[in-house]
Design an enzyme around this catalytic site. Structure first.
Site, PDB file in Angstrom:
ATOM      1  N   ASP A 297      -0.506  -5.602   0.315  1.00  0.00           N
ATOM      2  CA  ASP A 297      -1.810  -5.852  -0.303  1.00  0.00           C
ATOM      3  C   ASP A 297      -1.701  -7.172  -1.048  1.00  0.00           C
ATOM      4  OD1 ASP A 297      -3.336  -3.620   0.429  1.00  0.00           O
ATOM      5  OD2 ASP A 297      -2.487  -2.401  -1.177  1.00  0.00           O
TER       6      ASP A 297
ATOM      7  N   CYS B  79       0.854  -1.178   0.000  1.00  0.00           N
ATOM      8  CA  CYS B  79       0.000   0.000   0.000  1.00  0.00           C
ATOM      9  C   CYS B  79       0.899   1.240   0.000  1.00  0.00           C
ATOM     10  CB  CYS B  79      -0.897   0.008   1.234  1.00  0.00           C
ATOM     11  SG  CYS B  79      -1.840   1.544   1.429  1.00  0.00           S
TER      12      CYS B  79
ATOM     13  N   GLU C 265      -5.620   0.429  -8.756  1.00  0.00           N
ATOM     14  CA  GLU C 265      -5.983   0.848 -10.110  1.00  0.00           C
ATOM     15  C   GLU C 265      -4.748   1.002 -10.995  1.00  0.00           C
ATOM     16  OE1 GLU C 265      -8.897   2.129  -7.040  1.00  0.00           O
ATOM     17  OE2 GLU C 265      -6.727   2.380  -7.244  1.00  0.00           O
TER      18      GLU C 265
END
Length: 129
Positions: A41, A34, A76
């Protein structure tokens, strides 16, 4: 250690370039960090593509995915970067990368990014009764 993480994606010649067919690859052990907290993550990365002249070599894909383990990345951005790198390496007719990220703070995130080669039209699916 005999292998190390690498951003180098290798390819090989598609043995059946005259046919549209789908290759599906799933990597359930994707990790990155992260960028806000530095905590890991975890995700499953799903790759689906219709190759043109080249296919992605699996060992290089594994080492490529491993290369994100110590990098900070928003979900993303990393999903789209993976797509961009794979498209650059093998120039497929169609490619979809899906990042299915594990829960963090009660929130699941799934990111889907796609590429279509200009002029390519997906074949009509056959419906058998």
């Amino acid at each position: 250690m005999s292998t190390k993480p690498s951003k180098q994606l290798e390819t090989f010649k598609n043995a059946t370039p005259e046919r549209d067919y789908t290759i599906r690859i799933e990597s359930p052990e994707f990790t990155c960090l992260c960028p806000k907290t530095g905590q890991p993550d975890f995700a499953t990365i799903r790759l689906e593509y219709v190759p043109d002249q080249k296919c992605v070599e699996l060992k290089s894909f594994k080492l490529y995915i491993w290369s994100y383990r110590d990098e900070g990345a928003f979900h993303e951005k990393v999903t789209n970067t993976i797509l961009n790198d794979l498209v650059e390496a093998c120039d497929p007719r169609f490619m979809r990368v899906t990042g299915i990220f594990n829960v963090r703070g009660g929130v699941y995130t799934t990111v889907v990014a796609e590429h279509r080669k200009p002029g390519w039209v997906a074949p009509t699916p056959v419906q058998l009764l």
